[in-house]
Motif scaffolding. Structure first.
Motif, PDB file in Angstrom:
ATOM      1  N   LYS A   6      36.798  24.887  47.216  1.00  0.00           N
ATOM      2  CA  LYS A   6      37.438  25.545  46.064  1.00  0.00           C
ATOM      3  C   LYS A   6      38.706  24.802  45.633  1.00  0.00           C
ATOM      4  N   GLY A   7      39.573  24.535  46.604  1.00  0.00           N
ATOM      5  CA  GLY A   7      40.836  23.863  46.302  1.00  0.00           C
ATOM      6  C   GLY A   7      40.647  22.423  45.858  1.00  0.00           C
ATOM      7  N   THR A   8      39.571  21.802  46.312  1.00  0.00           N
ATOM      8  CA  THR A   8      39.289  20.410  45.944  1.00  0.00           C
ATOM      9  C   THR A   8      38.804  20.315  44.496  1.00  0.00           C
TER      10      THR A   8
ATOM     11  N   LEU B 140      40.684  31.431  39.292  1.00  0.00           N
ATOM     12  CA  LEU B 140      41.139  32.163  40.475  1.00  0.00           C
ATOM     13  C   LEU B 140      40.460  31.554  41.697  1.00  0.00           C
ATOM     14  N   ASP B 141      41.286  31.011  42.599  1.00  0.00           N
ATOM     15  CA  ASP B 141      40.777  30.325  43.801  1.00  0.00           C
ATOM     16  C   ASP B 141      41.188  31.164  45.016  1.00  0.00           C
ATOM     17  N   GLY B 142      40.210  31.850  45.619  1.00  0.00           N
ATOM     18  CA  GLY B 142      40.522  32.681  46.785  1.00  0.00           C
ATOM     19  C   GLY B 142      40.868  34.119  46.442  1.00  0.00           C
TER      20      GLY B 142
ATOM     21  N   GLY C 118      39.227  18.615  59.816  1.00  0.00           N
ATOM     22  CA  GLY C 118      39.607  17.276  59.354  1.00  0.00           C
ATOM     23  C   GLY C 118      40.465  17.288  58.094  1.00  0.00           C
ATOM     24  N   ARG C 119      40.870  18.474  57.650  1.00  0.00           N
ATOM     25  CA  ARG C 119      41.627  18.559  56.395  1.00  0.00           C
ATOM     26  C   ARG C 119      43.116  18.275  56.604  1.00  0.00           C
ATOM     27  N   TRP C 120      43.704  17.518  55.684  1.00  0.00           N
ATOM     28  CA  TRP C 120      45.152  17.291  55.633  1.00  0.00           C
ATOM     29  C   TRP C 120      45.602  17.648  54.226  1.00  0.00           C
TER      30      TRP C 120
ATOM     31  N   GLN D 116      48.845  19.581  58.460  1.00  0.00           N
ATOM     32  CA  GLN D 116      47.650  20.380  58.733  1.00  0.00           C
ATOM     33  C   GLN D 116      48.025  21.853  58.668  1.00  0.00           C
ATOM     34  N   ARG D 117      47.110  22.656  58.122  1.00  0.00           N
ATOM     35  CA  ARG D 117      47.361  24.099  58.055  1.00  0.00           C
ATOM     36  C   ARG D 117      47.236  24.723  59.428  1.00  0.00           C
ATOM     37  N   LYS D 118      48.071  25.729  59.687  1.00  0.00           N
ATOM     38  CA  LYS D 118      48.065  26.408  60.992  1.00  0.00           C
ATOM     39  C   LYS D 118      46.738  27.100  61.270  1.00  0.00           C
TER      40      LYS D 118
HETATM   41 ZN    ZN Z   1      41.815  26.380  49.454  1.00  0.00          ZN
END
Ligand code: ZN
Ligand code: AP5
Length: 212
Positions: A13-15, A83-85, A126-128, A159-161
């Protein structure tokens, strides 16, 4: 246009949002990004949301509805928004519909990003991310030009928690239990997108779904 992006954690979604935003001149409203900003700034709202987010549970409907009610009224959102999320529960969806109806508006399309659960661990672990812009990278699928550094600003990536295998399980549980009913709620407006393929192919499928 008023568009909802819905799908499990790590589905893309964010991508895809920045591409849709640029092509259609829409606002990108991501409740996850708004909440992370509030957590980082240690606002009262952020302090309240922090625990739920770090455990992979949903934040209260009240908090996110308040955020969206305010954000959708910004002047730059007059042309429409992505609207994302959000909405992630049927309560949120009904509240949103009511809020828009009062303004003589409605949701036009709901894009349902379909990715099998088994692929999501690798995507999330693997997301940054570049926190201030919301840009996200992936060590294998979308690496930055220089490891650990944002392509545009040269600032460090983080990196997200909640991006670990353990918390992902809770996030997926919340998605299946609380968010899939939202897809049924919008049945007539939903377009299912196969999102387990390269980013450019997903982007093309979105473009054709939105231009119909
Ligand atoms: Zn997202
Ligand atoms: P939120 O920030 O919304 O997280 P999420 O829904 O879990 O979604 P993600 O951001 O993890 O996934 P994404 O689909 O954006 O994936 P991305 O494009 O980055 O919410 C976080 C928390 O906030 C929630 O758990 C909750 O506590 C709270 N919250 C937020 N909204 C709420 C609400 N409305 N109500 C209540 N609580 C709420 O992609 C992931 C990775 O995969 C990236 O590394 C990317 O580079 C890579 N990738 C993307 N596309 C592809 C592709 N096609 N092929 C290969 N790799 C790809």
């Amino acid at each position: 246009k008023r568009i909802i992006l819905i799908g499990p954690p790590g589905c893309g979604k964010g991508t895809q949002s920045p591409r849709i935003k640029n092509e259609h001149c829409l606002c990108h409203l991501a409740t996850g990004d708004m909440l992370r900003a509030a957590v980082a700034a240690k606002t009262p709202l952020g302090l309240e949301a922090k625990k739920a987010m770090e455990s992979g549970a949903l934040v209260s409907d009240e908090i996110v509805i308040g955020l969206i009610e305010e954000a959708t009224q910004q002047a730059e959102c007059a042309k429409g928004f992505i609207l994302d999320g959000f909405p992630r529960t049927v309560v949120q969806a009904k509240k949103l519909d009511e809020m828009l109806a009062k303004r003589g508006q409605a949701i036009d399309r709901v894009l349902n990003f379909v990715v099998p659960d088994s692929l999501l661990v690798e995507r999330v672990v693997g997301r940054w991310v570049h926190p201030s812009s919301g840009r996200s990278y992936h060590v294998k699928f979308a690496p930055p030009k220089v490891a650990g550094v944002d392509d545009v600003t040269g600032e460090p990536l983080m990196q997200r928690k909640d991006d670990n295998a353990e918390t992902l399980k809770a996030r997926l549980g919340a998605f299946h239990d609380q968010t899939t009913p939202v897809i049924q709620h919008y049945a007539a407006k939903v377009v299912a997108l196969k999102a387990d393929r390269p980013q450019d192919e997903v982007a093309q499928a979105i473009a054709s779904a939105l231009n119909k």
